[in-house]
Design an enzyme around this catalytic site. Structure first.
Site, PDB file in Angstrom:
ATOM      1  N   THR A  94      81.066   1.961  95.560  1.00 19.37           N
ATOM      2  CA  THR A  94      81.024   3.323  96.088  1.00 19.37           C
ATOM      3  C   THR A  94      82.391   3.978  95.935  1.00 19.37           C
ATOM      4  OG1 THR A  94      79.379   2.646  97.732  1.00 19.37           O
ATOM      5  CG2 THR A  94      80.529   4.708  98.140  1.00 19.37           C
TER       6      THR A  94
ATOM      7  N   ARG B 101      72.522   2.447 101.003  1.00 16.48           N
ATOM      8  CA  ARG B 101      71.816   1.805  99.893  1.00 16.48           C
ATOM      9  C   ARG B 101      70.506   1.176 100.369  1.00 16.48           C
ATOM     10  NH1 ARG B 101      76.367  -2.076  97.694  1.00 16.48           N
ATOM     11  NH2 ARG B 101      74.834  -2.476  96.038  1.00 16.48           N
TER      12      ARG B 101
ATOM     13  N   LEU C  87      84.580   1.004 102.209  1.00 12.11           N
ATOM     14  CA  LEU C  87      83.481   1.415 101.341  1.00 12.11           C
ATOM     15  C   LEU C  87      83.105   0.218 100.483  1.00 12.11           C
ATOM     16  CD1 LEU C  87      84.703   4.905  99.998  1.00 12.11           C
ATOM     17  CD2 LEU C  87      83.075   4.487 101.857  1.00 12.11           C
ATOM     18  N   ASP C  88      81.834   0.109 100.122  1.00 12.02           N
ATOM     19  CA  ASP C  88      81.425  -0.927  99.181  1.00 12.02           C
ATOM     20  C   ASP C  88      82.216  -0.761  97.881  1.00 12.02           C
ATOM     21  OD1 ASP C  88      79.560  -1.720 101.032  1.00 12.02           O
ATOM     22  OD2 ASP C  88      77.871  -0.704 100.056  1.00 12.02           O
ATOM     23  N   GLN C  89      82.418  -1.849  97.185  1.00  9.06           N
ATOM     24  CA  GLN C  89      83.223  -1.807  95.961  1.00  9.06           C
ATOM     25  C   GLN C  89      82.684  -0.798  94.945  1.00  9.06           C
ATOM     26  OE1 GLN C  89      84.561  -5.587  94.587  1.00  9.06           O
ATOM     27  NE2 GLN C  89      84.954  -4.914  92.505  1.00  9.06           N
TER      28      GLN C  89
END
Length: 293
Positions: A135, A231, A131-133
């Site tokens: 998120t 996003r 996951l993106d940091q």
């Protein structure tokens, strides 16, 4: 170290060779290593012919080498949504990276997972996806190399369903839909992605759950898994995620952006159980929508 687990055949006539190569789709090297190590036996430890057809209900025992993962242990308040001998599903807080970017790095989710694994007498833990940091939400972790290989294949074949929730700007014209727009790198920005005809195929499904005060709560499901996919797609459709400054979102109270990986579902490859796993730790902004605040 080594790890042992039992597997009950559910298909009549399946051979060990077919189980490993076709059903689990393990790589040639891993299958060869398992065969050379006589890693698959009956529960009594007696060898079974690899071309011998199994009966539904027959139980195999696999004993495989358990290499040590390289993450340094870092104790923290790890929230576990699901666990068994093959995998973990854990909550990642917003603002925490999934893994270190350099050897010996700490302060990430995998450092905490490694601490939990070592405490349980396990030396191996590897994330199946990221996951993106910024998120928050669920991350699937494999507990042994065979599980890692099988879950990697399932992810690639879209057999692991991942559901996200986001707060976005503006009302939607349609309450649900499919965003099919390829994503590539933004040559003007080192980390940003953009919709581009030359990018990789990317599909996101969305459903508007609630709308109020010029903002929307949206349920999203990935058809593909590109970097920053949700996003980018939300910004592309004119509904940037609240707080996502990189993609044009307005500032969120409390900082950060409002995207949460709240649910994961898959058929367990080793037990056959249909799992639907919800994150027990929702972010405050999502709880406020749920309460109707």
């Amino acid at each position: 170290m080594a790890v042992e687990f039992d597997y009950q055949a559910r298909t009549e006539g399946l051979t060990i060779e077919e189980l490993l190569r076709e059903k689990w789709q393990l790589g040639k090297k891993m299958v060869h290593e398992l065969r050379m190590a006589s890693a698959v036996t009956g529960t009594d430890g007696e060898p079974i012919g690899w071309t011998q057809g199994l009966k539904a209900g027959d139980v195999l025992r696999l004993r495989i080498a358990e290499p040590a993962s390289s993450y340094a242990p870092d104790h923290g308040s790890l929230t576990i949504a699901y666990q068994d001998e093959h995998c973990l599903v854990v909550h990642k807080p917003a603002g925490m990276a999934v893994h270190p970017n350099e050897p010996g790095g700490t302060g990430t989710l995998m450092n905490q997972v490694m601490a939990e694994s070592l405490a349980a007498g396990r030396s191996y833990a590897e994330h199946v996806h990221r996951l993106d940091q910024g998120t928050s939400g669920l991350v699937l972790i494999a507990r042994h190399p065979v599980a890692k290989a099988v879950f990697d294949r399932m992810l690639e074949k879209k057999e692991i369903r991942r559901v996200y929730f986001a707060e976005t700007d503006k009302r939607f014209q349609k309450p649900r839909g499919r965003i099919d727009a390829p994503i590539g790198r933004d040559r003007h920005h080192a980390t940003r992605r953009r919709v581009s005809p030359s990018g990789q195929p990317a599909v996101t499904h969305y459903e508007v759950l609630r709308e109020e005060n010029g903002r929307s709560l949206v349920r999203l499901e990935l058809g593909t898994g590109r970097t920053h996919q949700i996003r980018v797609h939300m910004a592309f459709t004119g509904h940037p995620i609240v707080g996502d400054a990189l993609y044009g979102g307005r500032r969120a109270d409390g900082g950060g952006y409002r995207l949460h990986a709240g649910q994961m579902a898959f058929v367990h490859p080793f037990t056959g159980e249909e799992l639907v796993i919800d994150d027990p730790q929702e972010p405050v902004w999502l709880e406020e929508w749920t309460r109707g605040d």
